[in-house]
Every structure is written in structure tokens, then in C-alpha cells.
Design a protein around this motif. Sequence first.
Motif, PDB file in Angstrom:
ATOM      1  N   GLY A   1     -30.966  47.156 106.282  1.00  0.00           N
ATOM      2  CA  GLY A   1     -30.949  47.851 105.003  1.00  0.00           C
ATOM      3  C   GLY A   1     -31.559  47.044 103.868  1.00  0.00           C
ATOM      4  O   GLY A   1     -31.871  45.858 103.996  1.00  0.00           O
ATOM      5  N   TRP A   2     -31.735  47.732 102.739  1.00  0.00           N
ATOM      6  CA  TRP A   2     -32.446  47.139 101.600  1.00  0.00           C
ATOM      7  C   TRP A   2     -31.690  45.980 100.965  1.00  0.00           C
ATOM      8  O   TRP A   2     -32.286  44.995 100.537  1.00  0.00           O
ATOM      9  CB  TRP A   2     -32.716  48.218 100.542  1.00  0.00           C
ATOM     10  CG  TRP A   2     -31.480  48.820  99.925  1.00  0.00           C
ATOM     11  CD1 TRP A   2     -30.789  49.918 100.366  1.00  0.00           C
ATOM     12  CD2 TRP A   2     -30.791  48.336  98.767  1.00  0.00           C
ATOM     13  NE1 TRP A   2     -29.702  50.152  99.551  1.00  0.00           N
ATOM     14  CE2 TRP A   2     -29.684  49.207  98.547  1.00  0.00           C
ATOM     15  CE3 TRP A   2     -30.985  47.288  97.885  1.00  0.00           C
ATOM     16  CZ2 TRP A   2     -28.790  49.040  97.502  1.00  0.00           C
ATOM     17  CZ3 TRP A   2     -30.098  47.108  96.828  1.00  0.00           C
ATOM     18  CH2 TRP A   2     -29.017  47.983  96.642  1.00  0.00           C
TER      19      TRP A   2
ATOM     20  N   SER B   1     -39.729  43.196 107.032  1.00  0.00           N
ATOM     21  CA  SER B   1     -39.713  44.535 107.648  1.00  0.00           C
ATOM     22  C   SER B   1     -38.584  44.661 108.665  1.00  0.00           C
ATOM     23  O   SER B   1     -37.869  45.669 108.703  1.00  0.00           O
ATOM     24  CB  SER B   1     -41.062  44.811 108.318  1.00  0.00           C
ATOM     25  OG  SER B   1     -42.111  44.798 107.372  1.00  0.00           O
ATOM     26  N   ASP B   2     -38.423  43.624 109.505  1.00  0.00           N
ATOM     27  CA  ASP B   2     -37.372  43.679 110.526  1.00  0.00           C
ATOM     28  C   ASP B   2     -35.974  43.745 109.899  1.00  0.00           C
ATOM     29  O   ASP B   2     -35.123  44.526 110.337  1.00  0.00           O
ATOM     30  CB  ASP B   2     -37.469  42.447 111.438  1.00  0.00           C
ATOM     31  CG  ASP B   2     -38.648  42.523 112.395  1.00  0.00           C
ATOM     32  OD1 ASP B   2     -39.221  43.625 112.532  1.00  0.00           O
ATOM     33  OD2 ASP B   2     -39.010  41.485 112.973  1.00  0.00           O
TER      34      ASP B   2
ATOM     35  N   VAL C   1     -44.113  45.090 100.506  1.00  0.00           N
ATOM     36  CA  VAL C   1     -44.099  45.809 101.787  1.00  0.00           C
ATOM     37  C   VAL C   1     -42.870  46.703 101.890  1.00  0.00           C
ATOM     38  O   VAL C   1     -42.956  47.897 102.232  1.00  0.00           O
ATOM     39  CB  VAL C   1     -44.154  44.814 102.966  1.00  0.00           C
ATOM     40  CG1 VAL C   1     -43.868  45.529 104.285  1.00  0.00           C
ATOM     41  CG2 VAL C   1     -45.516  44.136 103.028  1.00  0.00           C
ATOM     42  N   THR C   2     -41.703  46.142 101.597  1.00  0.00           N
ATOM     43  CA  THR C   2     -40.463  46.914 101.756  1.00  0.00           C
ATOM     44  C   THR C   2     -40.221  47.883 100.609  1.00  0.00           C
ATOM     45  O   THR C   2     -39.378  48.785 100.735  1.00  0.00           O
ATOM     46  CB  THR C   2     -39.257  45.970 101.885  1.00  0.00           C
ATOM     47  OG1 THR C   2     -39.169  45.141 100.717  1.00  0.00           O
ATOM     48  CG2 THR C   2     -39.400  45.084 103.113  1.00  0.00           C
ATOM     49  N   LEU C   3     -40.951  47.706  99.490  1.00  0.00           N
ATOM     50  CA  LEU C   3     -40.807  48.660  98.383  1.00  0.00           C
ATOM     51  C   LEU C   3     -41.191  50.068  98.831  1.00  0.00           C
ATOM     52  O   LEU C   3     -40.571  51.065  98.417  1.00  0.00           O
ATOM     53  CB  LEU C   3     -41.671  48.223  97.194  1.00  0.00           C
ATOM     54  CG  LEU C   3     -41.577  49.102  95.939  1.00  0.00           C
ATOM     55  CD1 LEU C   3     -40.173  49.059  95.348  1.00  0.00           C
ATOM     56  CD2 LEU C   3     -42.605  48.651  94.897  1.00  0.00           C
ATOM     57  N   THR C   4     -42.200  50.168  99.681  1.00  0.00           N
ATOM     58  CA  THR C   4     -42.601  51.473 100.216  1.00  0.00           C
ATOM     59  C   THR C   4     -41.473  52.095 101.027  1.00  0.00           C
ATOM     60  O   THR C   4     -41.196  53.296 100.927  1.00  0.00           O
ATOM     61  CB  THR C   4     -43.855  51.327 101.093  1.00  0.00           C
ATOM     62  OG1 THR C   4     -44.881  50.695 100.341  1.00  0.00           O
ATOM     63  CG2 THR C   4     -44.343  52.679 101.578  1.00  0.00           C
TER      64      THR C   4
END
Length: 291
Positions: free
Chosen positions: A208-209, A201-202, A75-78
Motif C-alpha cells: 500500500g501507499w 513499485s513492489d 512512479v508510484t504517484l500514478t
Amino acid sequence: NFTSWRMVYCMSIGVQSIVLGSAYMLLPDYPVKNRDLSYLGIFRSMAKYIVTEPLVSQIMLTNWAASACYTNWWVTLTFLLGGPPYHYSTMIIGLFGLVGMLGVITVPFFGRLLDRLVPWWSAIVSTVLLLVFQAVQTGAGGINIAAVIISCFGLDMFRQTQSISLSTLMFSISETARSRLNALTIISVFLGQITGTSVGSDVFVGYGWRADSALFMAMYIFQLTVLILRGPHCPGNRWFGYKGGLGFWKTLPSKQSQLTSSDDPENAGCASPVVVCGEKGDAKGGGEELR
């Protein structure tokens, strides 16, 4: 990029319909094993497994955390690749799925080794390697694309290995309750997907990543902690401990039968895999059940 969102969903419905039809045509029709078990009885027995079988709770907790980590990654890779410093298009980001698929494809080549390992050990090794690849992402995922590619390959590969090992452990609990045990596995996976999507996501948007990646590194450490609470040969009624030793390799059925025959003269003429299958070590009861 090339069509509307509605067309994407229509294509998904078509693919799912093909999968459903293929499953209906190809999967064998097994007879019902528990005709006296009601629908509510199934749910009661599933809840009973959670509180009376330590291995079930151990696997569900591990699967929940592992699924959260895996879902968070994709999800967060996008978000990561669509923002600075990469600014990739959705088309390029989608191609990273091929890197993950390559990791999954390589898993069968390790199948022979995995078949020889005790499932607990293969789960431990897989989780440690998942932690290593998550550390690569935490250190350089937002700096160098090579780190992202390496993490993408490793996280997919060893998540599949871990999943196979945990499923093998789960199904070893009972031959007659595999559907219920599988349902418990799926429940833990779905809960993990909800956790990974929401929390990941939150944290990514808010902090940040690197903070997001570090959080899920901690989730891998949690998985290791849960796994090492019980050893690979711990009896089913024990919640903690290493009784039974730390044997790394599976004992082949032929060797196990020979060992049993040499230890017990009464069983010298019945060297069969039944001796291996009984979790409680009740060779006589296993033989009667087989007959």
C-alpha cells in the motif's frame, strides 16, 4: 489518450534530437586536460576517488538514496492517483507534473541564499525539508489530494536544491577531474532510479501507499545520517568528524584574502582569490599553478 504509444516515442526521439543538436552547437569545445590518461585509466581513477576521497563516497550514497526517493515518488504517484479514492485519468495525473515543475522554477529565487551557504549546510537543510514533505505524504497522501499537491511541490523543489548542493560539493574535490566526478554522480543517480522504481513499485503494490511512503521516509533519514558523519569543513582525508568547525556561511574571497594577509605578513601584498581556492591551504602552490 489521444494517439498511439508509438507516436509518443517518436515525439521523444524528435525532442532528444533537438537537445543533441542544440548541445553540439552551443556547448564550448574545451581542450583535453589529461592527454596522458587512457580510457582504462579513467575508470581506475574513478574507482580510486571512491575509496580514497571520503567526500565522494558520502555524496554518492546520498545521491543514490535521494534519487531512489525522487523516482519512487513519481512512479508510484500514478498508482496512487489512478486508484481509490481518486480514480484520476492519466491526463489529470500528467498535469501533476506542472505542480512539480512549479517547485523547480522557484529554486532560482533561492539562488542568492544558496550561494552564501556552505554547500554541506544547504544539503542538510534541503534533506530535512524533503523529510518533512515526505512525512506529509505518509500521513495524508492517500486521504486528501491537498497533501499530494503540497508534497509534489516540496519534494521537487528541495530535491533540486539538494542536487545543486551535492554537485557543488562534488566538483570542489578537483578542478581537473570534473568529468570523472560528474560520471560518478550520474552513476549514483542511475542506481538510485533503479532502486526507487523497483523497490517502490513492489512495496506499493504489495503493502500500500503508506508503507511505501514510510519506507522512503527512512531513506531520507539515511541520507541525513550519511551527511552528518562528516562536518561541513572536515578535511578531505577524514572519513568522520567535524574538524574545521560548523561555519554556516561562506567566507567571501575578499574577506578571506584580508584574513590571510593579516595573519601572514609575507602574503600582505598578494590578496587574491587563489588563497581561497586551494583545498589544502597551500596558497603558494595555488599561485604557481595559476601562473
